[in-house]
Design a protein around this motif. Sequence first.
Motif, PDB file in Angstrom:
ATOM      1  N   ILE A   1       0.845  -1.193   0.000  1.00 54.19           N
ATOM      2  CA  ILE A   1       0.000   0.000   0.000  1.00 54.19           C
ATOM      3  C   ILE A   1       0.884   1.248   0.000  1.00 54.19           C
ATOM      4  O   ILE A   1       1.846   1.334   0.755  1.00 54.19           O
ATOM      5  CB  ILE A   1      -0.888   0.014   1.270  1.00 54.19           C
ATOM      6  N   ASP A   2       0.543   2.177  -0.881  1.00 57.75           N
ATOM      7  CA  ASP A   2       1.262   3.465  -0.952  1.00 57.75           C
ATOM      8  C   ASP A   2       0.252   4.540  -0.587  1.00 57.75           C
ATOM      9  O   ASP A   2      -0.810   4.607  -1.185  1.00 57.75           O
ATOM     10  CB  ASP A   2       1.796   3.641  -2.390  1.00 57.75           C
ATOM     11  N   THR A   3       0.557   5.338   0.416  1.00 51.23           N
ATOM     12  CA  THR A   3      -0.344   6.443   0.728  1.00 51.23           C
ATOM     13  C   THR A   3       0.459   7.733   0.877  1.00 51.23           C
ATOM     14  O   THR A   3       1.564   7.739   1.401  1.00 51.23           O
ATOM     15  CB  THR A   3      -1.225   6.146   1.964  1.00 51.23           C
ATOM     16  N   ARG A   4      -0.101   8.802   0.317  1.00 48.97           N
ATOM     17  CA  ARG A   4       0.642  10.073   0.267  1.00 48.97           C
ATOM     18  C   ARG A   4      -0.247  11.232   0.660  1.00 48.97           C
ATOM     19  O   ARG A   4      -1.450  11.202   0.449  1.00 48.97           O
ATOM     20  CB  ARG A   4       1.142  10.351  -1.155  1.00 48.97           C
ATOM     21  N   ASP A   5       0.399  12.250   1.153  1.00 47.82           N
ATOM     22  CA  ASP A   5      -0.321  13.469   1.491  1.00 47.82           C
ATOM     23  C   ASP A   5       0.707  14.584   1.615  1.00 47.82           C
ATOM     24  O   ASP A   5       1.903  14.317   1.713  1.00 47.82           O
ATOM     25  CB  ASP A   5      -1.067  13.288   2.823  1.00 47.82           C
ATOM     26  N   ILE A   6       0.219  15.833   1.623  1.00 51.64           N
ATOM     27  CA  ILE A   6       1.138  16.924   1.924  1.00 51.64           C
ATOM     28  C   ILE A   6       1.064  17.244   3.412  1.00 51.64           C
ATOM     29  O   ILE A   6       1.821  18.058   3.917  1.00 51.64           O
ATOM     30  CB  ILE A   6       0.856  18.194   1.099  1.00 51.64           C
ATOM     31  N   ASP A   7       0.104  16.631   4.100  1.00 52.65           N
ATOM     32  CA  ASP A   7      -0.060  16.845   5.539  1.00 52.65           C
ATOM     33  C   ASP A   7       0.309  15.547   6.248  1.00 52.65           C
ATOM     34  O   ASP A   7      -0.366  14.531   6.114  1.00 52.65           O
ATOM     35  CB  ASP A   7      -1.517  17.239   5.811  1.00 52.65           C
ATOM     36  N   GLU A   8       1.394  15.623   7.013  1.00 57.01           N
ATOM     37  CA  GLU A   8       1.926  14.391   7.610  1.00 57.01           C
ATOM     38  C   GLU A   8       0.959  13.769   8.611  1.00 57.01           C
ATOM     39  O   GLU A   8       0.747  12.553   8.615  1.00 57.01           O
ATOM     40  CB  GLU A   8       3.255  14.707   8.310  1.00 57.01           C
TER      41      GLU A   8
END
Length: 475
Positions: A349-356
């Motif tokens: 699973i790859d999950t990304r955001d600009i908010d940690e």
Amino acid sequence: MSLRSSHFRSIILPTVFFIGLLSSSAQQNEDPTITTMEAFSGYPLHEPNESPTLHLASSLSLDAQALQEQIDELSTFSDSTAPSVTRILYSEKDVLARRYVKNLMRLAGLSVREDAVGNIFGRWDGYKPELAAVATGSHTDAIPYSGKYDGVVGVLGAIEAINVLKRSGFKPKRSLEIIFFTSEEPTRFGISCLGSRLLAGSEALAEGLKTTVDGQNISFLDAARAAGYAKDKDELSSVFMKKGDYFAFLELHIEQGPILEEEGVSIGVVTAIAAPASIKVDFEGNGGHAGAVLMPNRNDAGLAAAELALAVEKHVLESGSVDTVGTVGILELHPGAINSIPSKSHLEIDTRDIDEERRNLVIEKIHKSAVTIAKHRQVKLSEFKIVNQDPPALSGKLVIETMVAASRELNLTHKLMISRAYHDSLFMARICPMGMIFIPCYKGYSHKPEEYASPQDMANGVKVLALTLAKLASL
Ligand SMILES: *[C@@H]1O[C@H](CO)[C@@H](O)[C@H](O)[C@H]1NC(C)=O
Ligand SMILES: *[C@@H]1O[C@H](CO)[C@@H](O)[C@H](O)[C@H]1NC(C)=O
Ligand SMILES: [Zn+2]
């Protein structure tokens, strides 16, 4: 969507207008006695107290042809045939590419040094060399069968930006430094942004590299030594730099996405870089014959995986922000036969955001779901491993404002945007304010031979880079 954006414009326009008013009234409010006395004597009494970059925008002359030729030449240092490029860390071709870039740096009058893992630095001393330097750079390593612009535009473009500034007669107050980062791509040792991550002070990486081997069981240290680096294994921490060593860092890069081209915008001003976390999950059940085991008696590892995949989507959507994304890119079932109940399943699973925080909340929810699903389905959650969890980064406010000002002065359209791929800048943000300049690339293609940026778009990017560097180096 269009309603929202026009609403947005109506907020932005008056602000811009207001700033315009402010700056013109500031010019009128200059000490009137100076003008009067100058007029009286006929000679200026003071050095004009104007910005050293005031007229720079119109005097930047760029050799777009030379830059294109350099990009073409660098692409010939490749282990696959043109138009594809393959340039792996510390390979013979990588070493030749390094030599080529160092030579261009010297031709631009820069003093060149290299650190223990082969980050290469080319420095132009400012007239206040004791001040923290303004740095820019990118990478030139290329994954197998990729293109010739990713990273390269930010290295060769930076050298051209320095040449442009030198030709214009500009003299930097702060020193300017170009950085060629070692191994942004994870191809050989499975570590992305190796050079910048280490430079930004990762103790864990300095330690880990001592035992890291590649797919051929060649150790990182042996490979580095063969390329002329890492002569002493304890020297890896000498690569670290600290907060304050740089005043700012900038990276020019192709967008690797279609937005700028589709919207006909010249410059992307990056305000944040999203960062991925990757997770590996394994479920184990009893398996069994697809006909013989009745439904109430099953504990199907495959269905647990399917349920978790849907849970990933659900938790990502719950964040309520378009900037949160999650992908199950790998879902494997064992034994993988039509008449066998899956006894094992594996997800990545790859999950990304600009908010940690928001991204980490998603990870937490995914973990809870994995535990609950395992319980309900009576399977074992045999692994839930967060492989990496890099924090995202925001660009520096001053750097963003300077990139915007430079684009305006150059009469180039620009757009604030988020980098959804990550770059060396993500790690440079740990030690100094960072910013990225994106330029359009053909259909957003990257990491394949069709990758292309036009000489005009590259020239625009180099000019914005040059002017932004000049402005920051004058502070
Ligand atoms: C930008 O446009 C203005 C107004 O047309 C012009 O005066 C200026 O020279 C232009 N600047 C550059 C760098 O082309
Ligand atoms: C890799 O190399 C090391 C040291 O040379 C050796 O001990 C080890 O057995 C090798 N591993 C494999 C998988 O070949
Ligand atoms: Zn890149």
